[in-house]
Design an enzyme around this catalytic site. Structure first.
Site, PDB file in Angstrom:
ATOM      1  N   HIS A  27      15.000  12.770  11.591  1.00 17.51           N
ATOM      2  CA  HIS A  27      13.840  12.854  12.486  1.00 17.51           C
ATOM      3  C   HIS A  27      12.961  11.606  12.389  1.00 17.51           C
ATOM      4  N   HIS A  28      13.259  10.746  11.412  1.00 17.93           N
ATOM      5  CA  HIS A  28      12.535   9.474  11.353  1.00 17.93           C
ATOM      6  C   HIS A  28      13.219   8.423  12.221  1.00 17.93           C
ATOM      7  N   HIS A  72       0.842  -1.198   0.000  1.00 18.69           N
ATOM      8  CA  HIS A  72       0.000   0.000   0.000  1.00 18.69           C
ATOM      9  C   HIS A  72       0.877   1.248   0.000  1.00 18.69           C
ATOM     10  N   SER A 113      -1.369  27.181  -5.403  1.00 20.05           N
ATOM     11  CA  SER A 113      -0.989  28.570  -5.662  1.00 20.05           C
ATOM     12  C   SER A 113      -1.518  29.078  -6.991  1.00 20.05           C
ATOM     13  N   LYS A 115       3.989  30.116   3.375  1.00 19.07           N
ATOM     14  CA  LYS A 115       3.078  29.745   2.290  1.00 19.07           C
ATOM     15  C   LYS A 115       1.626  29.819   2.761  1.00 19.07           C
ATOM     16  N   ASP A 161       6.743  21.705 -26.689  1.00 21.86           N
ATOM     17  CA  ASP A 161       6.609  20.377 -26.081  1.00 21.86           C
ATOM     18  C   ASP A 161       7.666  20.289 -24.994  1.00 21.86           C
ATOM     19  N   TRP A 179       7.123  -0.030   3.818  1.00 23.44           N
ATOM     20  CA  TRP A 179       7.609   0.614   2.587  1.00 23.44           C
ATOM     21  C   TRP A 179       9.039   1.126   2.776  1.00 23.44           C
ATOM     22  N   THR A 226       7.068  26.981   5.498  1.00 24.10           N
ATOM     23  CA  THR A 226       5.751  26.435   5.198  1.00 24.10           C
ATOM     24  C   THR A 226       4.673  27.380   5.720  1.00 24.10           C
ATOM     25  N   TYR A 277       8.592  15.820   0.489  1.00 24.59           N
ATOM     26  CA  TYR A 277       8.376  17.163  -0.067  1.00 24.59           C
ATOM     27  C   TYR A 277       8.206  17.097  -1.575  1.00 24.59           C
ATOM     28  N   HIS A 310      13.101  11.626   3.278  1.00 24.74           N
ATOM     29  CA  HIS A 310      12.482  12.863   3.688  1.00 24.74           C
ATOM     30  C   HIS A 310      12.273  13.837   2.534  1.00 24.74           C
ATOM     31  N   ARG A 347       1.871   1.084  14.897  1.00 23.91           N
ATOM     32  CA  ARG A 347       1.470   0.896  13.507  1.00 23.91           C
ATOM     33  C   ARG A 347       1.919  -0.479  13.023  1.00 23.91           C
ATOM     34  N   SER A 381      13.011   6.102 -14.191  1.00 21.51           N
ATOM     35  CA  SER A 381      11.928   6.876 -14.783  1.00 21.51           C
ATOM     36  C   SER A 381      11.854   8.274 -14.170  1.00 21.51           C
ATOM     37  N   SER A 382      11.941   8.325 -12.849  1.00 20.21           N
ATOM     38  CA  SER A 382      11.849   9.621 -12.165  1.00 20.21           C
ATOM     39  C   SER A 382      13.000  10.525 -12.544  1.00 20.21           C
ATOM     40  N   GLU A 423      11.797  13.076  -0.300  1.00 17.86           N
ATOM     41  CA  GLU A 423      10.706  12.455  -1.049  1.00 17.86           C
ATOM     42  C   GLU A 423       9.339  12.975  -0.598  1.00 17.86           C
TER      43      GLU A 423
HETATM   44  C1  HEA Z   1       0.887   8.294  -0.624  1.00 19.16           C
HETATM   45  C2  HEA Z   1      -0.260   8.297  -0.338  1.00 19.16           C
HETATM   46  C3  HEA Z   1      -1.166   7.461   0.474  1.00 19.16           C
HETATM   47  C4  HEA Z   1      -2.517   7.461   0.284  1.00 19.16           C
HETATM   48  C5  HEA Z   1      -3.296   8.226  -0.769  1.00 19.16           C
HETATM   49  C6  HEA Z   1      -3.053   6.580   1.279  1.00 19.16           C
HETATM   50  C7  HEA Z   1      -4.409   6.316   1.403  1.00 19.16           C
HETATM   51  C8  HEA Z   1      -4.978   5.563   2.431  1.00 19.16           C
HETATM   52  N1  HEA Z   1      -4.304   4.926   3.442  1.00 19.16           N
HETATM   53 FE1  HEA Z   1      -2.303   4.811   3.645  1.00 19.16          FE
HETATM   54  N2  HEA Z   1      -0.306   4.711   3.866  1.00 19.16           N
HETATM   55  C9  HEA Z   1       0.631   5.351   3.099  1.00 19.16           C
HETATM   56  C10 HEA Z   1       0.383   6.252   2.078  1.00 19.16           C
HETATM   57  C11 HEA Z   1      -0.878   6.557   1.583  1.00 19.16           C
HETATM   58  N3  HEA Z   1      -2.051   6.046   2.062  1.00 19.16           N
HETATM   59  C12 HEA Z   1       1.953   4.989   3.521  1.00 19.16           C
HETATM   60  C13 HEA Z   1       3.270   5.499   2.956  1.00 19.16           C
HETATM   61  C14 HEA Z   1       1.797   4.088   4.579  1.00 19.16           C
HETATM   62  C15 HEA Z   1       2.880   3.412   5.409  1.00 19.16           C
HETATM   63  C16 HEA Z   1       3.118   2.046   4.954  1.00 19.16           C
HETATM   64  C17 HEA Z   1       4.056   1.345   5.867  1.00 19.16           C
HETATM   65  O1  HEA Z   1       3.823   1.308   7.076  1.00 19.16           O
HETATM   66  O2  HEA Z   1       5.069   0.845   5.362  1.00 19.16           O
HETATM   67  C18 HEA Z   1       0.354   3.947   4.777  1.00 19.16           C
HETATM   68  C19 HEA Z   1      -0.205   3.155   5.780  1.00 19.16           C
HETATM   69  C20 HEA Z   1      -1.558   3.091   6.043  1.00 19.16           C
HETATM   70  C21 HEA Z   1      -2.127   2.473   7.192  1.00 19.16           C
HETATM   71  C22 HEA Z   1      -1.368   1.819   8.328  1.00 19.16           C
HETATM   72  C23 HEA Z   1      -1.127   0.411   8.076  1.00 19.16           C
HETATM   73  C24 HEA Z   1      -0.326  -0.192   9.162  1.00 19.16           C
HETATM   74  O3  HEA Z   1       0.485   0.484   9.784  1.00 19.16           O
HETATM   75  O4  HEA Z   1      -0.520  -1.385   9.400  1.00 19.16           O
HETATM   76  C25 HEA Z   1      -3.493   2.599   7.089  1.00 19.16           C
HETATM   77  C26 HEA Z   1      -4.470   2.118   8.084  1.00 19.16           C
HETATM   78  O5  HEA Z   1      -5.491   2.612   8.227  1.00 19.16           O
HETATM   79  C27 HEA Z   1      -3.751   3.306   5.869  1.00 19.16           C
HETATM   80  C28 HEA Z   1      -5.006   3.642   5.397  1.00 19.16           C
HETATM   81  C29 HEA Z   1      -5.243   4.369   4.237  1.00 19.16           C
HETATM   82  C30 HEA Z   1      -6.571   4.629   3.724  1.00 19.16           C
HETATM   83  C31 HEA Z   1      -7.845   4.168   4.341  1.00 19.16           C
HETATM   84  C32 HEA Z   1      -6.386   5.383   2.585  1.00 19.16           C
HETATM   85  C33 HEA Z   1      -7.485   5.895   1.692  1.00 19.16           C
HETATM   86  O6  HEA Z   1      -7.229   7.214   1.325  1.00 19.16           O
HETATM   87  C34 HEA Z   1      -7.598   5.012   0.478  1.00 19.16           C
HETATM   88  C35 HEA Z   1      -8.818   5.331  -0.286  1.00 19.16           C
HETATM   89  C36 HEA Z   1      -9.426   4.088  -0.918  1.00 19.16           C
HETATM   90  C37 HEA Z   1      -9.569   3.934  -2.217  1.00 19.16           C
HETATM   91  C38 HEA Z   1      -9.089   4.930  -3.129  1.00 19.16           C
HETATM   92  C39 HEA Z   1     -10.163   2.705  -2.788  1.00 19.16           C
HETATM   93  C40 HEA Z   1     -11.066   2.990  -3.958  1.00 19.16           C
HETATM   94  C41 HEA Z   1     -11.505   1.722  -4.503  1.00 19.16           C
HETATM   95  C42 HEA Z   1     -12.691   1.168  -4.237  1.00 19.16           C
HETATM   96  C43 HEA Z   1     -13.754   1.786  -3.434  1.00 19.16           C
HETATM   97  C44 HEA Z   1     -12.994  -0.172  -4.693  1.00 19.16           C
HETATM   98  C45 HEA Z   1     -13.072  -0.247  -6.146  1.00 19.16           C
HETATM   99  C46 HEA Z   1     -13.114  -1.665  -6.473  1.00 19.16           C
HETATM  100  C47 HEA Z   1     -12.414  -2.217  -7.436  1.00 19.16           C
HETATM  101  C48 HEA Z   1     -11.474  -1.466  -8.276  1.00 19.16           C
HETATM  102  C49 HEA Z   1     -12.581  -3.666  -7.686  1.00 19.16           C
HETATM  103  N4  HEA Z   1      -2.562   3.592   5.256  1.00 19.16           N
HETATM  104  C1  HEA Z   2       3.651  15.133   1.926  1.00 14.62           C
HETATM  105  C2  HEA Z   2       4.295  14.566   2.823  1.00 14.62           C
HETATM  106  C3  HEA Z   2       4.777  15.133   4.128  1.00 14.62           C
HETATM  107  C4  HEA Z   2       4.920  16.434   4.551  1.00 14.62           C
HETATM  108  C5  HEA Z   2       4.659  17.701   3.784  1.00 14.62           C
HETATM  109  C6  HEA Z   2       5.419  16.350   5.892  1.00 14.62           C
HETATM  110  C7  HEA Z   2       5.709  17.481   6.663  1.00 14.62           C
HETATM  111  C8  HEA Z   2       6.329  17.427   7.900  1.00 14.62           C
HETATM  112  N1  HEA Z   2       6.643  16.290   8.604  1.00 14.62           N
HETATM  113 FE1  HEA Z   2       6.214  14.395   8.057  1.00 14.62          FE
HETATM  114  N2  HEA Z   2       6.041  12.475   7.408  1.00 14.62           N
HETATM  115  C9  HEA Z   2       5.562  12.074   6.190  1.00 14.62           C
HETATM  116  C10 HEA Z   2       5.134  12.892   5.174  1.00 14.62           C
HETATM  117  C11 HEA Z   2       5.170  14.281   5.225  1.00 14.62           C
HETATM  118  N3  HEA Z   2       5.552  15.046   6.280  1.00 14.62           N
HETATM  119  C12 HEA Z   2       5.554  10.644   6.099  1.00 14.62           C
HETATM  120  C13 HEA Z   2       5.104   9.820   4.900  1.00 14.62           C
HETATM  121  C14 HEA Z   2       6.046  10.172   7.309  1.00 14.62           C
HETATM  122  C15 HEA Z   2       6.182   8.741   7.798  1.00 14.62           C
HETATM  123  C16 HEA Z   2       7.132   7.886   7.078  1.00 14.62           C
HETATM  124  C17 HEA Z   2       7.113   6.501   7.629  1.00 14.62           C
HETATM  125  O1  HEA Z   2       7.668   6.294   8.714  1.00 14.62           O
HETATM  126  O2  HEA Z   2       6.501   5.624   6.997  1.00 14.62           O
HETATM  127  C18 HEA Z   2       6.354  11.364   8.102  1.00 14.62           C
HETATM  128  C19 HEA Z   2       6.907  11.310   9.370  1.00 14.62           C
HETATM  129  C20 HEA Z   2       7.364  12.409  10.048  1.00 14.62           C
HETATM  130  C21 HEA Z   2       8.177  12.337  11.222  1.00 14.62           C
HETATM  131  C22 HEA Z   2       8.687  11.064  11.880  1.00 14.62           C
HETATM  132  C23 HEA Z   2       7.676  10.535  12.787  1.00 14.62           C
HETATM  133  C24 HEA Z   2       8.090   9.225  13.327  1.00 14.62           C
HETATM  134  O3  HEA Z   2       8.165   8.249  12.587  1.00 14.62           O
HETATM  135  O4  HEA Z   2       8.332   9.201  14.524  1.00 14.62           O
HETATM  136  C25 HEA Z   2       8.419  13.630  11.622  1.00 14.62           C
HETATM  137  C26 HEA Z   2       9.235  14.010  12.796  1.00 14.62           C
HETATM  138  O5  HEA Z   2       9.802  15.013  12.859  1.00 14.62           O
HETATM  139  C27 HEA Z   2       7.757  14.491  10.664  1.00 14.62           C
HETATM  140  C28 HEA Z   2       7.783  15.879  10.718  1.00 14.62           C
HETATM  141  C29 HEA Z   2       7.263  16.699   9.728  1.00 14.62           C
HETATM  142  C30 HEA Z   2       7.334  18.155   9.788  1.00 14.62           C
HETATM  143  C31 HEA Z   2       7.921  18.987  10.872  1.00 14.62           C
HETATM  144  C32 HEA Z   2       6.764  18.602   8.620  1.00 14.62           C
HETATM  145  C33 HEA Z   2       6.651  20.043   8.193  1.00 14.62           C
HETATM  146  O6  HEA Z   2       7.027  20.200   6.860  1.00 14.62           O
HETATM  147  C34 HEA Z   2       5.279  20.604   8.397  1.00 14.62           C
HETATM  148  C35 HEA Z   2       5.285  22.108   8.270  1.00 14.62           C
HETATM  149  C36 HEA Z   2       3.907  22.711   8.256  1.00 14.62           C
HETATM  150  C37 HEA Z   2       3.307  23.370   9.258  1.00 14.62           C
HETATM  151  C38 HEA Z   2       3.942  23.482  10.596  1.00 14.62           C
HETATM  152  C39 HEA Z   2       1.936  23.948   9.113  1.00 14.62           C
HETATM  153  C40 HEA Z   2       1.866  25.341   8.574  1.00 14.62           C
HETATM  154  C41 HEA Z   2       2.673  26.321   9.315  1.00 14.62           C
HETATM  155  C42 HEA Z   2       2.175  27.396   9.995  1.00 14.62           C
HETATM  156  C43 HEA Z   2       0.731  27.712  10.002  1.00 14.62           C
HETATM  157  C44 HEA Z   2       3.172  28.285  10.635  1.00 14.62           C
HETATM  158  C45 HEA Z   2       3.167  28.326  12.112  1.00 14.62           C
HETATM  159  C46 HEA Z   2       3.414  27.013  12.741  1.00 14.62           C
HETATM  160  C47 HEA Z   2       4.178  26.805  13.823  1.00 14.62           C
HETATM  161  C48 HEA Z   2       5.007  27.856  14.479  1.00 14.62           C
HETATM  162  C49 HEA Z   2       4.217  25.437  14.429  1.00 14.62           C
HETATM  163  N4  HEA Z   2       7.125  13.727   9.723  1.00 14.62           N
HETATM  164 CU   LIG Z   3      10.519  13.383   7.232  1.00 11.39          CU
END
Ligand code: HEA
Ligand code: HEA
Ligand SMILES: [Cu+2]
Ligand code: CUA
Lengths: 282, 526, 403
Positions: free
Chosen positions: B303-304, B78, B269, B332, B107, B143, B329, B258, B254, B451, B170-171, B256
């Site tokens: 931080h991860h 997933h 925007s 923005k 293009d 993942w 951020t 962003y 990380h 999790r 590809s990327s 990634e």
């Molecule tokens: C990048 C984007 C992304 C998106 C869009 C989503 C979308 C969703 N995610 Fe996901 N999620 C991740 C990224 C994302 N996730 C990542 C990175 C992890 C961590 C993995 C890891 O731990 O390694 C994670 C982990 C994660 C967990 C934790 C699993 C675990 O720790 O065991 C859960 C649990 O609730 C969850 C739930 C969902 C749900 C409910 C959605 C929903 O938004 C999904 C919406 C559902 C649909 C879009 C389905 C539509 C289809 C149908 C209705 C059926 C159609 C039928 C046919 C085609 C036959 N996600």
């Molecule tokens: C689109 C993807 C995305 C984005 C944009 C961010 C944004 C941020 N993330 Fe997140 N992060 C993930 C995707 C993302 N993250 C994913 C996928 C994981 C889990 C990976 C995994 O383990 O599977 C993760 C996990 C993750 C962790 C690790 C957690 C853990 O595993 O223990 C941390 C810890 O520092 C973190 C921090 C942040 C911070 C500080 C930002 C900042 O960029 C956020 C900044 C934004 C704001 C703060 C809001 C707007 C600001 C204001 C309104 C200004 C005023 C605010 C203050 C003064 C507070 N993220």
């Molecule tokens: Cu990070």
């Protein structure tokens, strides 16, 4: 040179999809063969053959387009940007491996040898080079002043010869161009040959292997990927050489040549890093 | 200066390829953009079905639907599919469609390579997905594929590794193409500081991609050799370190995240000024903020790994650096608010999604900052709190951005208006069910639910049930989106060239649908 | 025991409102009424019992570090809430008033350097305010010096091992397995209160003493996490990490493995039992006498039946998770032992794989088991299910093998 001011957008082409088919087969082939499954090597070889076919076809097409004057200045500039960023991405790939080397030498190996870790690894001292605390097989590290030093000289010389060829091309001295290029890829292939010999020496005389812990892994992966890049670079130089023989490139317009020369210099610089951090400072 | 398309050559032998061949051979940025978008949507459904299976298993305590091994495979796949298959390709699709139109180019710079960038994805996806059917099954190490667990896995792991290699290639090609297009193909007069924000965000994203994708390739290559060729990069017995993988992985990982949000910032925007009928507030500070986020993102990776055990100095450095990202951020968020302030707003679907984006992304940002504070992260790391955090930034961030952009540009792409009523229904359903699914996960995480577990203690039962109900609602709502898109492609009111009253960028000067070759003669920008 | 099938949404809503009034202080009530349904406000200041199904916040802290974490989290929530209300107050005011449908005409301003500088600097200082207390806590958290008791814990797939290294209780050593019966997990019998959070041998520690816990792993990454103690630390094979806690109140504190470690990652809980020092002394004495009774002479010869009986127990405690009770393993993932070439071939090969494991697979080294245990489990495997090697492995052979 170019046909006016048009930005050239190529017609639909089958080369990319051919390349994708190649990688599909290679992906499955590689996954199967490392797991010793039937068909693995077959799929891999087939995919590889298709890839080679695609590369020849695709680059051949580009060469023809270039020679028929389809690329204007702007296209040329695109190629320059493209090649620069490609090389940058390669730099980052090597950075990952250099980073691993650095990490092991500065952090993990000394940490495994520290007091805290005596309870797990009682006899380990944490000195470099090492195969790590749990691997008892002994090995000898590769010294810098034999083959590696010769290889350094070879690569540095090839950097000079490719630059010489470039000057010759710019001054339209085709004879010197051919000689310079020939020497460059000859040196490149010689380098690869010596590197292969060195690996043989490592395995048979030094008992130094991929599995020789931290040192073995970083040694073979860094020099191996570098050697792979030298091979690629040499082949590219060879292709350019053939194109020169066919009369391609003009003093003003020869990005194909330059791109390969850039790549060659990049391979050269990586080697210097290797020589210093893998061979010398142990 | 005009673009010449290689028609003379094409005419000579095979005329315009048609049917399947057209798509396989195309060098047209719009065709390729379309393929990226469809590919991404299919992957979104695939990853979504996995998410729904996960949620179904978690509906109640106890093991009901899948066994633990398969559950881990689902979680892993997933994550991988959503990130590499759904979100990233969707943004590349937008880049392909919009960048040439927005900067007045004929293009992409490398049209043929562009085709390859796309066509590498289906083989990669096939490789990744077929790992479900080999002995040992799909990779099940998360993942993040941390060793040594990922070294233990069966051959599915090798397939995933090679799939990652191909997707990475590809990327990288796609990004080089985008960088070159933006730097070299702008219409006369379009200086860098006159580019639309979306183009800026993609330029910076593409830089990030070229910077970090090769590092991921290196990390998985080391994993591959540790698995199959006896190296000891991640094995203490050989002097290696499992934690080293985490460092290399997150150096990619990380930035990634962003990579997945910056293009969404770009879309928002564009959308906000259009529907506020007022120029973007603080354009140049938006550019600098985006660049700062990108630069900072390269020095916060650990931080991860706050619970992996680091020296105090390391923890402090990475905590401070991470928290700093809130500053640009925040700029923005404030700028978007200021753009809306005293505008003359209307609330068509793209605008709704854009506002939804800002609202929920900010929540996700806050939980991010809370995660960034080391002592608190000690409690929430690897719990559902983190799951909640990143679904707020990924789903209501990246995905909402994608929805917003899709509704915004659909009329330009198809020549028809989409069904506004259904679009709004889609938005509200998505909004409600999204929060139902993920808000409660904050509570679960704080209360101590880890999790990646298929079964949990009774205390977590009710919130999980709510979350699962929300997930199914959310999933079903997305089928509505599919319907709206299909309906829009097949017909509907004719869209004018300038679909939106407030649209200022170049694509709105082209007819709808946009002609096959956008700007044969580049426009002059003043 | 709570029925788990009822749908609790309505109850949840009712409960949150009530508990907010009962458990919440004045300020949280006020905030809640400002933001209405904004549940963010609800989870500040509500410390609830560990097993509350509607627990919204971190569990009640039991150590000084956990207390600091709890307070910092609360502080951050309030700050974020304030920013949130500020930003979205403005935005939604704008959304309501500055809309075309009410005839509002767009202004045309597009930047203001002053404002932009202000809203760059203010968040910066807010962040400094957040980082300051955190820094102090981090430094305190990392100070594992001069402990009263040192316990080493090792993560195994999928259980924890504990060795008391220094201080009172030195020398005690045991494994701690999930105690929840399989039947409950498979929904064949009703789930009990501490479903999935019970172990056979909890870690016992005295209250008021500084306990340093050294953490490592045998096979893959695990993480030792007990929320109420504010400790979470990854266990890394081949490396040592540490953490500390001093528990204030006697009680049973539960946690779980927090790093994905394979199939049964969700099934390796941690239970810490904090007792008064006197009771702790008593417990230590009991453990000592138990282990004294269990010591056997490695040169003793056992009969096949004795070894098989003991081996079955060892197998059930250590091997069954992968190789399964019927010895068939899980095809494609875990090797079958029933009919396996190793388990029916020469003894040496069998002993070797059990003692040293096989790198690159899930088969870890089991050197940490005693000579008797290894001898017993090997004998058992060679003569259980369809295997009939017929030979007996004596502890002395294992002892010899170790050298
Ligand atoms: C990048 C984007 C992304 C998106 C869009 C989503 C979308 C969703 N995610 Fe996901 N999620 C991740 C990224 C994302 N996730 C990542 C990175 C992890 C961590 C993995 C890891 O731990 O390694 C994670 C982990 C994660 C967990 C934790 C699993 C675990 O720790 O065991 C859960 C649990 O609730 C969850 C739930 C969902 C749900 C409910 C959605 C929903 O938004 C999904 C919406 C559902 C649909 C879009 C389905 C539509 C289809 C149908 C209705 C059926 C159609 C039928 C046919 C085609 C036959 N996600
Ligand atoms: C689109 C993807 C995305 C984005 C944009 C961010 C944004 C941020 N993330 Fe997140 N992060 C993930 C995707 C993302 N993250 C994913 C996928 C994981 C889990 C990976 C995994 O383990 O599977 C993760 C996990 C993750 C962790 C690790 C957690 C853990 O595993 O223990 C941390 C810890 O520092 C973190 C921090 C942040 C911070 C500080 C930002 C900042 O960029 C956020 C900044 C934004 C704001 C703060 C809001 C707007 C600001 C204001 C309104 C200004 C005023 C605010 C203050 C003064 C507070 N993220
Ligand atoms: Cu990070
Ligand atoms: Cu042990 Cu997860």
């Amino acid at each position: 040179m170019s046909q006016g001011s048009h930005y050239y957008v190529p017609a639909p082409s089958t080369w990319p999809i051919t390349g994708s088919v190649a990688l599909l087969f290679m992906g499955f082939g590689a996954a199967f063969s490392v797991n010793k499954m039937p068909l693995g090597y077959g799929l891999l070889a087939f995919g590889f053959a298709v890839l080679i076919y695609m590369l020849f076809g695709w680059f051949g097409t580009v060469a023809r387009e270039s020679e028929s004057g389809k690329f204007n200045q702007q296209v040329d500039k695109s190629f320059r940007w493209g090649m620069s960023w490609f090389i940058f991405s390669e730099v980052m790939f090597f950075a990952a491996f250099f980073g691993a080397l650095y990490y092991m030498r500065i952090y993990s190996v000394p940490e495994l040898g520290d007091l805290e870790h005596k309870s797990l690894w009682p006899d380990f001292t944490g000195d470099w080079p090492t195969a790590g605390p749990g691997i008892t097989e002994k090995f000898m590290p590769m010294g810098p002043w034999g083959l590696p030093a010769i290889n350094t000289v070879l690569l540095l010389t090839s950097g000079v010869t490719v630059t010489w060829a470039h000057w010759a091309l710019k001054l339209n001295k085709r004879g010197q161009l051919k000689l310079g290029l020939f020497l460059t890829f000859a040196l490149g292939f010689l380098f690869v040959g010596l590197q292969a010999y060195e690996y043989g020496h490592a395995y048979s005389d030094l008992n130094l292997k991929m599995s020789s812990g931290a040192y073995g892994a970083t040694f073979f992966m860094l020099t191996g990927f570098h050697g792979f890049h030298v091979t690629l670079g040499s082949i590219m130089l060879f292709v350019i050489y053939c194109r020169v023989l066919k009369g391609h490139f003009t003093p003003e317009n020869h990005f194909g040549f330059e791109g390969v020369a850039w790549y060659w210099h990049f391979v050269d610089v990586v080697w210097l890093g290797l020589f210093i951090f893998v061979y010398w400072l142990i | 200066m005009a673009a010449v398309h290689d028609h003379d050559v094409a005419h000579a032998h095979d005329h315009h390829p048609s049917g399947m061949m057209r798509w396989m051979m195309t060098t047209n940025h719009k065709d390729i953009g379309t393929m990226y978008l469809w590919f991404s949507f299919i992957m979104f459904l695939t990853g979504g079905v996995m998410a729904l299976t996960i949620r179904a298993e978690l509906f109640q305590p106890g093991l009901q639907i899948v066994n633990p091994e398969f559950f881990n495979q689902l979680t892993t796949m997933h994550g991988l599919i959503m990130i590499f298959g759904a979100i990233m390709p969707a943004f590349v699709g937008f880049a392909n469609w919009q960048i040439p139109m927005m900067i007045g180019a004929p293009d992409m710079a490398f049209a043929r390579m562009n085709n390859w960038s796309f066509w590498l994805l289906p083989p990669a996806a096939l490789l990744l997905l077929s790992s479900f059917f080999v002995p040992g099954g799909a990779p099940a190490g998360g993942w993040t594929i941390y060793p040594p667990l990922s070294v233990q896995m069966g051959m599915g792991m090798d397939m995933a590794i090679f799939a990652i290699h191909i997707m990475g290639a590809s990327s990288i090609m796609g990004s080089i193409n985008i960088i070159t297009t933006i730097l070299n193909m702008r219409a006369p007069g379009m200086t860098l500081m006159k580019m639309p924000m979306f183009v800026w965000t993609w330029l910076i994203t593409a830089y990030l991609l070229v910077l970090v994708m090769p590092v991921l390739a290196g990390a998985v290559t080391m994993l591959l050799t540790d698995r199959n060729f006896g190296t000891n990069f991640f094995n203490a017995a050989g002097g290696g370190d499992p934690v080293m993988f985490q460092h290399i992985f997150w150096f990619f990982g990380h930035p990634e995240v962003y990579i997945m949000i910056l293009p969404a910032f770009g879309i928002v925007s564009e959308v906000i000024p259009t529907f506020a009928r007022k120029p973007l507030f603080g354009y140049s500070s938006m550019v600098y903020a985006t660049a700062s986020i990108a630069i900072l993102s390269c020095i916060v990776w650990a931080h991860h790994m706050f619970t992996a055990g680091m020296p105090v100095t390391g923890q402090l450095f990475f905590m401070y650096a991470t928290m700093l990202i809130a500053v640009p951020t925040g700029v923005k968020v404030f700028n978007w608010t200021a753009t809306m302030w005293r505008g003359s707003m209307t609330f068509e679907t793209p605008m709704l999604f854009a506002i939804g984006f800002i609202f929920l992304f900010t929540l996700g940002g806050f939980s991010g900052v809370i995660c960034a504070v080391v002592p608190i992260d000690i409690q929430v790391q690897d719990t559902y709190y983190v799951i909640a955090h990143f679904h707020y930034v990924l789903v209501s961030g990246a995905l909402f951005g994608i929805f917003s952009g899709a509704y915004y540009w659909l009329p330009k792409w198809t020549g028809h208006m989409y069904d506004e009523t259904l679009g709004k229904v889609h938005f509200w359903l998505t909004m409600i069910f999204f929060n139902l699914t993920f808000f409660v996960q904050h509570f679960l995480g704080l209360a101590g639910m880890p999790r990646r577990i298929p079964d949990y203690a009774l205390q977590f039962a009710d919130f999980n049930m709510i979350s699962s109900i929300g997930a199914f609602g959310f999933g079903l709502s997305q089928l509505l989106f599919l319907y709206v898109v299909l309906k829009c492609i097949r017909g509907g009111a004719k869209a004018p060239a300038k679909t939106w009253e407030g649209g200022k960028t170049l694509e709105w000067t082209l007819p709808s649908p946009a002609p096959y070759h956008s700007f044969e003669t580049p426009p002059v920008v003043r | 025991m709570r029925p788990v099938t009822h749908c609790g949404i309505l109850e949840l809503l009712a409960r949150t409102v009530i508990s907010n009034q009962v458990g919440g202080n004045m300020s949280s009530k006020a905030a809640a009424s400002i933001v209405g349904m904004m549940a963010i406000a609800l989870y500040s200041g509500l410390g609830m019992a560990a097993a509350d199904p509607y627990q919204l916040n971190l569990p009640e802290p039991q150590t000084i570090i956990a207390r600091q974490i709890y307070d910092q989290h609360t502080m951050l929530l309030w700050i974020c809430l304030a920013i949130f209300i500020g930003v979205f107050g403005v935005m939604f005011y704008s959304v309501l008033k500055h809309r075309k449908s009410v005839g509002y005409k767009a202004a045309n301003f597009h930047h203001s350097t002053t404002v932009e500088i202000i809203w760059t600097i203010i968040p910066f200082f807010i962040l400094v305010g957040m980082a300051f207390p955190a820094t102090k806590t981090i430094i305190a958290m990392k100070d594992t010096s001069s402990p009263d008791i040192t316990i080493k814990t090792t993560g195994y797939q999928w259980k924890w091992g504990y060795d008391y290294l220094t201080g009172e209780g030195e020398g005690i050593s045991f494994l701690s397995n999930l105690a929840t019966p399989r039947a409950q997990i498979e929904n064949a019998s009703p789930k009990e209160e501490n479903y999935l959070l019970e172990v056979d041998n909890p870690v016992v520690v005295p209250v008021g003493k500084k306990v340093r816990i050294i953490i490592t792993a045998n096979d893959v990454l695990h993480a030792w996490w007990v929320p109420a103690l504010g400790v979470k630390q990854d266990a890394i094979p081949g490396y040592i990490r540490d953490a500390w806690f001093t528990i204030d109140k006697p009680g049973t504190y539960r946690g779980q493995c927090a790093e994905l470690c394979g199939k049964d990652h969700g099934f390796m809980p941690i239970v810490v039992e904090a007792v008064e020092p006197e009771k702790y002394t008593q417990w230590v004495a009991e453990q000592k006498s138990k282990s004294a009774a269990a010591v056997v002479d490695v040169s003793k010869e056992f009969t096949m039946d004795e070894l098989k009986a003991e081996g079955e127990k060892v197998y059930a405690a250590n091997c069954v998770a992968c190789h399964q009770a019927n010895g068939k393993g899980i095809p494609g993932t875990f090797a079958a032992l029933d009919g396996s070439k190793v388990a029916t071939g020469p003894k040496a090969g069998h002993i070797d794989i059990v003692m040293n494991g096989k790198t690159g697979t899930a088969m870890a080294a089991f050197k940490h088991l005693s000579d008797v245990q290894i001898a017993a489990v090997v004998t058992y495997e060679r003569n259980a299910w369809g295997n009939a090697a017929g030979d007996v492995v004596q502890p002395s052979e294992i002892n010899e093998f170790r050298k």
